[in-house]
Scaffold this motif. Structure first.
Motif, PDB file in Angstrom:
ATOM      1  N   TRP A  43       0.802  -1.219   0.000  1.00 28.11           N
ATOM      2  CA  TRP A  43       0.000   0.000   0.000  1.00 28.11           C
ATOM      3  C   TRP A  43       0.839   1.275   0.000  1.00 28.11           C
ATOM      4  CZ3 TRP A  43      -4.946   1.243  -0.806  1.00 28.11           C
ATOM      5  CH2 TRP A  43      -5.414   2.475  -0.337  1.00 28.11           C
ATOM      6  N   ALA A  44       1.776   1.379   0.901  1.00 26.37           N
ATOM      7  CA  ALA A  44       2.528   2.630   1.070  1.00 26.37           C
ATOM      8  C   ALA A  44       3.557   2.846  -0.036  1.00 26.37           C
ATOM      9  CB  ALA A  44       3.208   2.650   2.433  1.00 26.37           C
ATOM     10  N   ARG A  45       4.125   1.749  -0.570  1.00 18.92           N
ATOM     11  CA  ARG A  45       5.233   1.874  -1.519  1.00 18.92           C
ATOM     12  C   ARG A  45       4.777   1.982  -2.973  1.00 18.92           C
ATOM     13  NH1 ARG A  45       7.047  -2.503   1.502  1.00 18.92           N
ATOM     14  NH2 ARG A  45       6.798  -3.862  -0.322  1.00 18.92           N
ATOM     15  N   ALA A  46       3.586   1.526  -3.285  1.00 19.36           N
ATOM     16  CA  ALA A  46       3.135   1.536  -4.682  1.00 19.36           C
ATOM     17  C   ALA A  46       3.062   2.967  -5.210  1.00 19.36           C
ATOM     18  CB  ALA A  46       1.775   0.865  -4.796  1.00 19.36           C
ATOM     19  N   PRO A  47       3.576   3.232  -6.409  1.00 17.62           N
ATOM     20  CA  PRO A  47       3.511   4.593  -6.968  1.00 17.62           C
ATOM     21  C   PRO A  47       2.091   5.014  -7.351  1.00 17.62           C
ATOM     22  CG  PRO A  47       4.379   3.072  -8.594  1.00 17.62           C
ATOM     23  CD  PRO A  47       4.277   2.303  -7.313  1.00 17.62           C
ATOM     24  N   LEU A  48       1.190   4.032  -7.488  1.00 27.58           N
ATOM     25  CA  LEU A  48      -0.190   4.296  -7.869  1.00 27.58           C
ATOM     26  C   LEU A  48      -1.048   3.152  -7.359  1.00 27.58           C
ATOM     27  CD1 LEU A  48      -2.016   6.170  -9.739  1.00 27.58           C
ATOM     28  CD2 LEU A  48      -1.655   4.436 -11.512  1.00 27.58           C
ATOM     29  N   VAL A  49      -2.257   3.485  -6.884  1.00 29.19           N
ATOM     30  CA  VAL A  49      -3.211   2.469  -6.438  1.00 29.19           C
ATOM     31  C   VAL A  49      -4.487   2.610  -7.267  1.00 29.19           C
ATOM     32  CG1 VAL A  49      -4.649   1.626  -4.539  1.00 29.19           C
ATOM     33  CG2 VAL A  49      -2.296   2.377  -4.095  1.00 29.19           C
ATOM     34  N   VAL A  50      -4.936   1.498  -7.842  1.00 23.97           N
ATOM     35  CA  VAL A  50      -6.139   1.494  -8.665  1.00 23.97           C
ATOM     36  C   VAL A  50      -7.163   0.551  -8.022  1.00 23.97           C
ATOM     37  CG1 VAL A  50      -7.105   1.102 -10.959  1.00 23.97           C
ATOM     38  CG2 VAL A  50      -4.742   1.904 -10.720  1.00 23.97           C
ATOM     39  N   LEU A  51      -8.340   1.093  -7.686  1.00 25.05           N
ATOM     40  CA  LEU A  51      -9.394   0.336  -7.024  1.00 25.05           C
ATOM     41  C   LEU A  51     -10.626   0.234  -7.916  1.00 25.05           C
ATOM     42  CD1 LEU A  51      -9.356   2.205  -3.570  1.00 25.05           C
ATOM     43  CD2 LEU A  51      -7.958   0.235  -4.234  1.00 25.05           C
ATOM     44  N   ASP A  52     -11.434  -0.813  -7.667  1.00 26.52           N
ATOM     45  CA  ASP A  52     -12.759  -0.824  -8.268  1.00 26.52           C
ATOM     46  C   ASP A  52     -13.775  -0.444  -7.197  1.00 26.52           C
ATOM     47  OD1 ASP A  52     -13.028  -3.085  -6.688  1.00 26.52           O
ATOM     48  OD2 ASP A  52     -13.683  -4.395  -8.318  1.00 26.52           O
ATOM     49  N   GLU A  53     -15.044  -0.400  -7.560  1.00 26.66           N
ATOM     50  CA  GLU A  53     -16.072   0.073  -6.624  1.00 26.66           C
ATOM     51  C   GLU A  53     -16.234  -0.850  -5.426  1.00 26.66           C
ATOM     52  OE1 GLU A  53     -19.547   2.363  -8.311  1.00 26.66           O
ATOM     53  OE2 GLU A  53     -19.029   1.119 -10.048  1.00 26.66           O
ATOM     54  N   GLU A  54     -16.079  -2.140  -5.625  1.00 24.33           N
ATOM     55  CA  GLU A  54     -16.222  -3.092  -4.521  1.00 24.33           C
ATOM     56  C   GLU A  54     -15.154  -2.851  -3.466  1.00 24.33           C
ATOM     57  OE1 GLU A  54     -17.742  -6.018  -2.171  1.00 24.33           O
ATOM     58  OE2 GLU A  54     -18.618  -5.154  -4.000  1.00 24.33           O
ATOM     59  N   ALA A  55     -13.921  -2.598  -3.910  1.00 25.52           N
ATOM     60  CA  ALA A  55     -12.823  -2.391  -2.961  1.00 25.52           C
ATOM     61  C   ALA A  55     -13.005  -1.113  -2.158  1.00 25.52           C
ATOM     62  CB  ALA A  55     -11.494  -2.357  -3.714  1.00 25.52           C
ATOM     63  N   VAL A  56     -13.468  -0.046  -2.802  1.00 23.62           N
ATOM     64  CA  VAL A  56     -13.565   1.230  -2.107  1.00 23.62           C
ATOM     65  C   VAL A  56     -14.745   1.275  -1.138  1.00 23.62           C
ATOM     66  CG1 VAL A  56     -15.060   2.561  -3.661  1.00 23.62           C
ATOM     67  CG2 VAL A  56     -13.112   3.677  -2.554  1.00 23.62           C
ATOM     68  N   ARG A  57     -15.685   0.322  -1.268  1.00 22.51           N
ATOM     69  CA  ARG A  57     -16.832   0.293  -0.347  1.00 22.51           C
ATOM     70  C   ARG A  57     -16.436  -0.200   1.039  1.00 22.51           C
ATOM     71  NH1 ARG A  57     -19.841  -2.260  -4.771  1.00 22.51           N
ATOM     72  NH2 ARG A  57     -21.171  -0.671  -5.764  1.00 22.51           N
ATOM     73  N   HIS A  58     -15.337  -0.955   1.116  1.00 24.55           N
ATOM     74  CA  HIS A  58     -14.950  -1.560   2.397  1.00 24.55           C
ATOM     75  C   HIS A  58     -13.498  -1.231   2.724  1.00 24.55           C
ATOM     76  CE1 HIS A  58     -18.658  -3.815   1.916  1.00 24.55           C
ATOM     77  NE2 HIS A  58     -18.227  -4.215   0.731  1.00 24.55           N
TER      78      HIS A  58
END
Length: 355
Positions: A43-58
């Motif tokens: 999480w902290a080291r990734a230069p970019l994080v890409v989420l879908d709607e399911e992931a951002v709900r929780h």
């Protein structure tokens, strides 16, 4: 590219497939995780994080960070925007409408912008057989010795092929029929997939027309010009005299378009017709006179209008070398000397324009 790869958390298989496809086009490798809990170590080291709607709900108890994108199918609804706000999402990307934005985000990871933007140069013959392809290839080989490198692009679907000119017709690699790009692309990834002409300081990638006359599509060519300039490369485009949609894209974007004019009366008259068409799209045109400056036609060439960038005497034994598939590489010959001089002028003017 940075050592750490972008992190993707997507439960929706359709969204995940689209994310992976766009990343592949951009030449960007990803780290995938089934959910945010499993993604915690990246999480902290990734230069970019890409989420879908399911992931951002929780969202789990992970530290807030920048560079989070939320990818959704279709237009986001009120609930999506609420989850995005609570999850610290930087941007919501709706597919397929915002695919270019997603491609651009991945391209930024693969290739950070060069300190000095690259150049886009066009070369077109004032008449058939004016030596435009030979000069375009020489220009690209000369530019490829610089740190930013170069890319030679064949924009004439009915030419004999720049790969044939450079002795690469049997070399594996993509030609125009194999290249389909949209939005933003990685010029480094593209270059690695192309035939390359070796020279003293490296190797020049060449994007040639297909064997059946397939030339560039406008969207792919536009992506290449944008990516090449951003990465600091010099993109040299060999243009046909019968300008089509792809050629017009180059003319609108080029820092300089070189019109090759053999010092013959008929060649000057033909060049005047070509110049008339070029001038409708760009004023950034320079002439390269080919032949002996004492020829009577030299005075006619000087009256065409655009500035004379160079007067290039004939290269000895040029056509014989080409017939033997020996592309001229004389470092002090007229071709190489003229190419180096023009590159200096083009770079100086481009730098002055950005001040």
């Amino acid at each position: 590219m940075t050592e750490e790869r972008p992190l993707v958390i997507a439960a929706d298989e359709t969204v995940l497939d689209e994310i992976l496809r766009v990343a592949a086009v951009a030449g960007c490798e990803l780290v995938r995780a089934p959910d945010l809990t499993a993604a915690s170590r990246h999480w902290a080291r990734a230069p970019l994080v890409v989420l879908d709607e399911e992931a951002v709900r929780h969202p789990p108890a992970l530290p807030r960070r920048g560079g989070i994108l939320l990818v959704c199918k279709g237009s986001p609804g009120p609930a999506t925007w609420e989850h995005a706000f609570r999850g610290g999402v930087e941007r919501v990307i709706s597919l397929p409408d915002d695919e270019t934005a997603l491609a651009g985000a991945f391209a930024d990871i693969v290739e950070t912008p060069a300190k000095q933007p690259g150049l886009v140069l066009g070369v077109v013959g004032g008449r058939g057989g004016a030596g435009a392809s030979v000069f375009a290839a020489t220009l690209a080989l000369t530019a490829d010795r610089d740190p930013g490198g170069a890319l030679l692009v064949d924009c004439d679907p009915l030419s004999g092929g720049l790969d044939v000119l450079l002795g690469l017709e049997k070399t594996a690699g993509k030609r125009w029929p194999d290249v389909q790009l949209g939005g933003r692309a990685s010029v480094t990834s593209l270059a690695e997939s192309l035939p390359q002409r070796s020279h003293r300081r490296g190797s020049l990638p060449v994007l040639a027309s297909g064997p059946e006359g397939q030339g560039p599509d406008v969207e792919s060519l536009s992506a290449i010009l944008t990516s090449g300039r951003r990465a600091g490369r010099t993109v040299v485009c060999d243009l046909p005299r019968s300008l089509g949609e792809a050629s017009e894209e180059v003319l609108l974007r080029a820092d300089l378009v070189l019109l090759m004019v053999p010092l013959e009366i008929r060649a000057c008259l033909a060049a005047k017709k070509v110049l008339s068409r070029l001038s409708r799209l760009t004023a950034r045109i320079g002439l390269v006179a080919c032949g002996h400056s004492k020829d009577p036609a030299a005075r006619t060439a000087a009256l065409l209008g655009p500035p004379l960038m160079a007067s290039m005497p004939p290269e000895r034994n040029l056509w014989g070398a080409l017939e033997r598939a020996e592309f001229p590489t004389k470092p002090r010959g007229p071709l190489a000397t003229t190419a180096a001089d023009i590159l200096k002028i083009a770079r100086r003017e481009a730098q002055a324009a950005t001040r």
